[in-house]
Structures are given as C-alpha cells and as structure tokens.
Design a protein around this motif. Structure first.
Motif, PDB file in Angstrom:
ATOM      1  N   LEU A  95      35.073  34.778  10.510  1.00  0.00           N
ATOM      2  CA  LEU A  95      35.180  35.749  11.587  1.00  0.00           C
ATOM      3  C   LEU A  95      33.770  36.168  11.969  1.00  0.00           C
ATOM      4  N   ALA A  96      33.557  36.335  13.269  1.00  0.00           N
ATOM      5  CA  ALA A  96      32.224  36.655  13.779  1.00  0.00           C
ATOM      6  C   ALA A  96      32.269  37.942  14.581  1.00  0.00           C
ATOM      7  N   VAL A  97      31.107  38.543  14.725  1.00  0.00           N
ATOM      8  CA  VAL A  97      30.994  39.733  15.566  1.00  0.00           C
ATOM      9  C   VAL A  97      31.430  39.391  16.976  1.00  0.00           C
ATOM     10  N   SER A  98      32.278  40.232  17.558  1.00  0.00           N
ATOM     11  CA  SER A  98      32.745  40.010  18.921  1.00  0.00           C
ATOM     12  C   SER A  98      31.688  40.483  19.907  1.00  0.00           C
ATOM     13  N   ALA A  99      31.112  39.541  20.642  1.00  0.00           N
ATOM     14  CA  ALA A  99      30.089  39.856  21.642  1.00  0.00           C
ATOM     15  C   ALA A  99      30.632  39.506  23.025  1.00  0.00           C
ATOM     16  N   ASN A 100      31.151  40.538  23.700  1.00  0.00           N
ATOM     17  CA  ASN A 100      31.762  40.336  25.023  1.00  0.00           C
ATOM     18  C   ASN A 100      32.869  39.287  24.985  1.00  0.00           C
ATOM     19  N   GLY A 101      33.679  39.356  23.923  1.00  0.00           N
ATOM     20  CA  GLY A 101      34.812  38.453  23.814  1.00  0.00           C
ATOM     21  C   GLY A 101      34.469  37.081  23.284  1.00  0.00           C
ATOM     22  N   LYS A 102      33.197  36.849  22.909  1.00  0.00           N
ATOM     23  CA  LYS A 102      32.788  35.562  22.360  1.00  0.00           C
ATOM     24  C   LYS A 102      32.231  35.770  20.951  1.00  0.00           C
ATOM     25  N   PRO A 103      32.426  34.778  20.072  1.00  0.00           N
ATOM     26  CA  PRO A 103      31.942  34.956  18.697  1.00  0.00           C
ATOM     27  C   PRO A 103      30.428  34.934  18.620  1.00  0.00           C
ATOM     28  N   GLY A 104      29.872  35.946  17.946  1.00  0.00           N
ATOM     29  CA  GLY A 104      28.438  35.986  17.711  1.00  0.00           C
ATOM     30  C   GLY A 104      28.142  35.531  16.292  1.00  0.00           C
ATOM     31  N   LYS A 105      27.439  36.368  15.533  1.00  0.00           N
ATOM     32  CA  LYS A 105      27.071  36.019  14.165  1.00  0.00           C
ATOM     33  C   LYS A 105      28.289  36.056  13.246  1.00  0.00           C
ATOM     34  N   ALA A 106      28.475  34.996  12.446  1.00  0.00           N
ATOM     35  CA  ALA A 106      29.572  34.957  11.483  1.00  0.00           C
ATOM     36  C   ALA A 106      29.251  35.917  10.330  1.00  0.00           C
ATOM     37  N   VAL A 107      30.160  36.847  10.058  1.00  0.00           N
ATOM     38  CA  VAL A 107      29.896  37.881   9.055  1.00  0.00           C
ATOM     39  C   VAL A 107      31.006  38.010   8.016  1.00  0.00           C
ATOM     40  N   THR A 108      32.153  37.382   8.245  1.00  0.00           N
ATOM     41  CA  THR A 108      33.294  37.498   7.339  1.00  0.00           C
ATOM     42  C   THR A 108      33.832  36.105   7.031  1.00  0.00           C
ATOM     43  N   THR A 109      34.022  35.807   5.735  1.00  0.00           N
ATOM     44  CA  THR A 109      34.623  34.532   5.351  1.00  0.00           C
ATOM     45  C   THR A 109      36.084  34.761   4.988  1.00  0.00           C
ATOM     46  N   VAL A 110      36.921  33.812   5.398  1.00  0.00           N
ATOM     47  CA  VAL A 110      38.359  33.898   5.148  1.00  0.00           C
ATOM     48  C   VAL A 110      38.811  32.603   4.483  1.00  0.00           C
ATOM     49  N   THR A 111      39.567  32.732   3.415  1.00  0.00           N
ATOM     50  CA  THR A 111      40.157  31.560   2.769  1.00  0.00           C
ATOM     51  C   THR A 111      41.666  31.724   2.720  1.00  0.00           C
ATOM     52  N   LEU A 112      42.371  30.646   3.078  1.00  0.00           N
ATOM     53  CA  LEU A 112      43.827  30.589   3.004  1.00  0.00           C
ATOM     54  C   LEU A 112      44.187  29.651   1.846  1.00  0.00           C
ATOM     55  N   PHE A 113      44.599  30.241   0.733  1.00  0.00           N
ATOM     56  CA  PHE A 113      44.925  29.468  -0.470  1.00  0.00           C
ATOM     57  C   PHE A 113      46.372  29.003  -0.376  1.00  0.00           C
ATOM     58  N   ASP A 114      46.581  27.690  -0.314  1.00  0.00           N
ATOM     59  CA  ASP A 114      47.929  27.154  -0.164  1.00  0.00           C
ATOM     60  C   ASP A 114      48.787  27.434  -1.387  1.00  0.00           C
ATOM     61  N   GLN A 115      50.004  27.971  -1.139  1.00  0.00           N
ATOM     62  CA  GLN A 115      50.985  28.245  -2.185  1.00  0.00           C
ATOM     63  C   GLN A 115      52.331  27.708  -1.702  1.00  0.00           C
ATOM     64  N   GLY A 116      52.357  26.418  -1.390  1.00  0.00           N
ATOM     65  CA  GLY A 116      53.575  25.835  -0.830  1.00  0.00           C
ATOM     66  C   GLY A 116      53.661  26.132   0.662  1.00  0.00           C
ATOM     67  N   LEU A 117      54.774  26.758   1.075  1.00  0.00           N
ATOM     68  CA  LEU A 117      54.978  27.038   2.493  1.00  0.00           C
ATOM     69  C   LEU A 117      54.169  28.230   2.990  1.00  0.00           C
ATOM     70  N   ILE A 118      53.626  29.017   2.075  1.00  0.00           N
ATOM     71  CA  ILE A 118      52.828  30.172   2.477  1.00  0.00           C
ATOM     72  C   ILE A 118      51.416  30.040   1.924  1.00  0.00           C
ATOM     73  N   GLN A 119      50.552  30.934   2.376  1.00  0.00           N
ATOM     74  CA  GLN A 119      49.195  30.999   1.863  1.00  0.00           C
ATOM     75  C   GLN A 119      48.867  32.438   1.463  1.00  0.00           C
TER      76      GLN A 119
END
Length: 487
Positions: free
Chosen positions: A378-402
């Motif tokens: 996830l990046a800083v929202s700069a006028n609706g466009k992604p700026g600097k990336a500041v947040t990392t997100v991981t989706l750990f697979d657990q079958g049908l959900i994460q």
C-alpha cells in the motif's frame, strides 16, 4: 616464552578435541567466556511460524531448508472443537545442552518440547492464557514461560516439564532472558512500563526498571553480562540498562517503527547489537560499547526474530511478511542468503551442534502449502495515485481463505483508521471495512483479518475486483483515503 607457547598449544589441542575451535568469545545466550562453535552441518536454525503452525528447520552451512515440524493445522481445521494441535506457533528457546527446543503456541496456551536429534515432540505442557516466550535457565534446570495473557511467569521443571512455581509480575509479562552467569532473570512487559529483575535462585523480584513505553516484545542480555537491551515496539525505540546492580538505565535509542527483536553477535570487530525494524524492513546494527549506529541492512518484509550463529559470523532473521529467513554475514553486514520457510516466522533460534549424528532429517515434512502467500504494497495516496510504498501486506493462504497481515506505517500517531476494500483503485465508491485499528505512538500498526481476499483483489473480472485501501476514521464512519494498493 616456551612455557607460554606450550600452554597455548595445549589449549588449542584440547579445544579441537572437544569438537570446536579455540574460545575467543561466546555468542548469545552463552557467556562471553564460552567457546564459539564454527558453523557445521550439525547445527540447526529453527523458525516458529504463526499461521502455518510449523517449525522450519534449516542447515546453516548451505542455508538449506530441510523441512518443517508440523505442530498444528492452518485454518479452518483448527476451528474444530475436537482440534488437538497447536495454534499460533510463536515463541522459542533451547536448552543449554542443545538437545531440546521449547516452542510456545499462543492460541493453544502450550509449550512443545522438541527433541533436536529426532525432530519429534517429547512433551507438551499447557500453561495459562496466551504465553509468549519460553527460555531455559543457563544451568538447564528450569524453563521460564511468560504468560502474557495473565500476570505471571510459569516456572517449569526442565526434567518433568511440569509447573513447579509462579513468579508474579505486572499484567502482561512479554519475555524473559537470563544473565549469562544464571544469576538474574530479566522480564519485560507488553502491557505495563516495567521490566523486573528476578533472582533465579529464589524467584524473587530484586529490581524494577522503568520502560519508556508499555509494549516490550523482546529482551536480550549481552554475552559479557554487562548490558540488557529491550525493544519497545509501540514507540520505535530500544532501551539499554545495566545488567548488574543497581540496574540503572544506560541508553535509549531511536530505532524505528515496529521495532521487533534484538540480539548480539561478537566478531573480530567487537560486539554488536542487531535490531529488527519491521516498518522499515531493515536490521540496524549498533556497537555495544559506544552505541554507534554502524550499519543498516535491508532484509525484506517485516523482519521479526533474530539469532546469531554459534561463532558470531552470521546472524539469522525471520521475515514475517515474506515467509523467509535471511542470513547476514556479520563482518560485511550484508544478506548472503534468503531461505523460504513457513508462514509468518516469529522467533528464531540458532542451535549449535543440535544434531549429534546422522542427517538429522527424521520426521521432517516438506514445506508444501505452508509456504504459499501473496504479497502486496500500500502506498501513500497522492491525488488518487500511489506514491511512496509504506505498508506491506501478506495474504497467507489457508485453503479457500487467507490470513491478511499488514505492517502499516506512515500514519498519524494514536489515531483510528480502517483497512477496507474499495471499488476503485483510487479508493472512491463504496467501501467494505475489513479491520478497524488504532495506530501506536510511532504511527504504525500490525493489522490482521481473514477471508477470501486474494481472490477479490486479484480478480480478473473488473466488475468483481476490489482494491485494498486505508482510510481515516472508523468502520462506521470511514474518512479520507490515505493509502491505496500499489500492486
């Protein structure tokens, strides 16, 4: 001169017969006078993995994953009322004889004692609500378990693994570690701004040290027995105090958002503290004599647990949001290998000579689905466009959900925010809240939720695709979009 030479040669010969090179300086958690252990195929690096409920086992010579020890199942199997495995595998310590690792599972209130030679669980002890870490006393007679969901340290007999007494503390003891000589135990708190020093001999609190904040997840003692370092995750600082009476404060360092764990390595250049900084995805290195910041090492998403090799030549780091472990050369302070492991590695330990003979791969299973995850920014929202990336997100697979875990940074301190799904890349349109959270004093947070999120954010059907965003406000009243999905 001849006598000195003969004496030196005798010491070297005796040390080599004992199975290791001469002692120059011990590595944590041993005393500085203990022998170093050169890296060998008999050594093992272990990682406790929170969402796959596994322990990864690595050979440090070639930084190869040998397999995993499965202590439990992922979701939804562990939701069953008949489920008997472990949940939220998290903390870890090992016995002084290096034959046993103690693995704490937060969700099932347990400590699993694993034989390092066979990779099998030889006993499981159940303690109070939400234990966090477990460590053996230096003489190997006891195991202290911080019961973070309550107000005590459970003291277990290391032979029977049964609880023998309790040490009452302020609510929420986070972790304990011992002075290398075994005289003192140091217990920091995750809910109260107080670290307690306990006499190991009689389990009595002999000193109380003021923490700069209430949230300490990790504490470590230098091998020379002079200093104790503790991390303060909520304010991004690392605190140092005297390991001996009067246990007075020495230094407080600004280290960075989501300051996780600290440990030490001694080499020809001195003794150094290595601190994992989750929000910056870095390890910072400080001298323990002058507290000079000597290096910053980029390692990967959300570095967490950290432990030195038996000779101090390497230090190993668990990458919580990368499902990996990084090996760092301590002479060059560079990453020399990255090894895939299970989901969300937490505590790390390096156990010299863990395997007395043979391959040491008995009862290990392949990584398999435990290594499956999707990574986003996830990046800083700069006028609706992604700026600097500041947040990392991981989706750990657990079958049908994460299981979604976001290491959020770059927000206003102590303010409410919402992680949500948006209809558009810019965050406009109807929002579907996933998790409401409050940032800590450093403007960061670890945010968790679960669901079939990967299928939604990676959908090829434009009408069905949604985008991860962070907004100000609450789930009932979301405000302005401040971070948007960058990839």
């Amino acid at each position: 001169m001849k006598i000195r030479l003969l004496s030196t040669l005798a010491m070297i010969a005796g040390s080599m017969l004992a199975g290791h090179l001469p002692a120059y300086a011990g590595q944590a958690p041993y005393a500085g006078t203990a022998p170093d252990f050169p890296i060998s195929h008999r050594d093992r690096v272990y990682a406790a993995e929170q969402f796959s409920n596994t322990v990864s086992v690595i050979d440090p010579v070639d930084n190869k994953l040998l397999g995993v020890i499965r202590l439990g199942d992922p979701q939804p199997a562990n939701f069953s009322p008949l489920y008997k495995g472990q949940v939220l595998v998290h903390g870890m310590g090992f016995s002084p004889d290096r034959k046993t690792i103690a693995v704490v599972s937060i969700g099932s209130n347990s400590v699993s004692f694993i034989d390092t030679a066979t990779n099998t669980v030889k006993h499981t002890t159940y303690v109070g609500r939400s234990p966090h870490e477990a460590f053996f006393t230096p003489d190997g007679s006891e195991v202290w378990v911080t019961v973070r969901g309550e107000n005590y340290v459970a003291v277990l007999d290391a032979k029977t693994f049964e609880e023998k007494t309790r040490i009452k503390t302020p609510n929420g003891p986070g972790m304990q570690i011992f002075s290398p000589d075994g005289k003192y135990g140091y217990i920091c708190s995750s809910f109260n701004p107080e670290t307690d020093v306990v006499s190991v001999a009689d389990h009595r609190i002999v000193a109380r040290i003021q923490q700069a904040s209430p949230f300490c997840p990790n504490i470590a003692a230098t091998p020379d027995g002079r200093q104790v370092w503790l991390t303060l995750k909520d304010i991004g600082k690392t605190q140092v105090f005297n390991a001996q009476p009067p246990f007075d404060p020495i230094k407080t360092l600004d280290t960075g958002p989501i300051t996780n764990h600290v440990n030490f390595a001694h080499n020809a250049n001195g003794t150094f503290a290595y601190v994992t900084i989750g929000g910056l995805n870095e390890v910072k290195v400080f001298r323990t004599d002058s507290f000079e910041h000597v290096a910053t090492i980029p390692v990967g998403n959300l570095p967490h647990g950290i432990w030195p090799s038996g000779d101090g030549s390497r230090i190993y780091v668990g990458l919580e949001n990368a499902d990996a472990m990084a090996a760092i050369d301590t002479m060059t302070n560079t990453v020399i290998a990255t090894v895939p492991v299970g989901q969300a590695p937490q505590a790390i330990v390096y156990v010299p000579e863990a395997v007395p003979e043979g391959a040491g791969t008995d009862n290990l299973t392949p990584l398999g689905g435990a290594g499956q995850a999707t990574h986003l920014d996830l990046a800083v929202s700069a006028n609706g466009k992604p700026g600097k990336a500041v947040t990392t997100v991981t989706l750990f697979d657990q079958g049908l959900i994460q299981v979604l875990q976001a290491a959020v940074t770059n927000l206003e301190p102590r303010k409410p925010y919402v992680l949500a799904l948006a209809e558009t890349e810019t965050g406009k349109g109807t929002l579907q809240p996933l998790a409401a959270f409050m940032t800590n004093p450093a403007g960061s947070a670890i945010v968790n939720t679960a669901g079939p999120i990967r299928q939604i954010v990676q959908s090829t059907a434009k009408a069905e695709k949604r985008y991860l965003v962070i907004t100000e406000g609450t789930a009932a009243q979301p405000g302005a979009v401040v971070q948007i999905q960058a990839r």
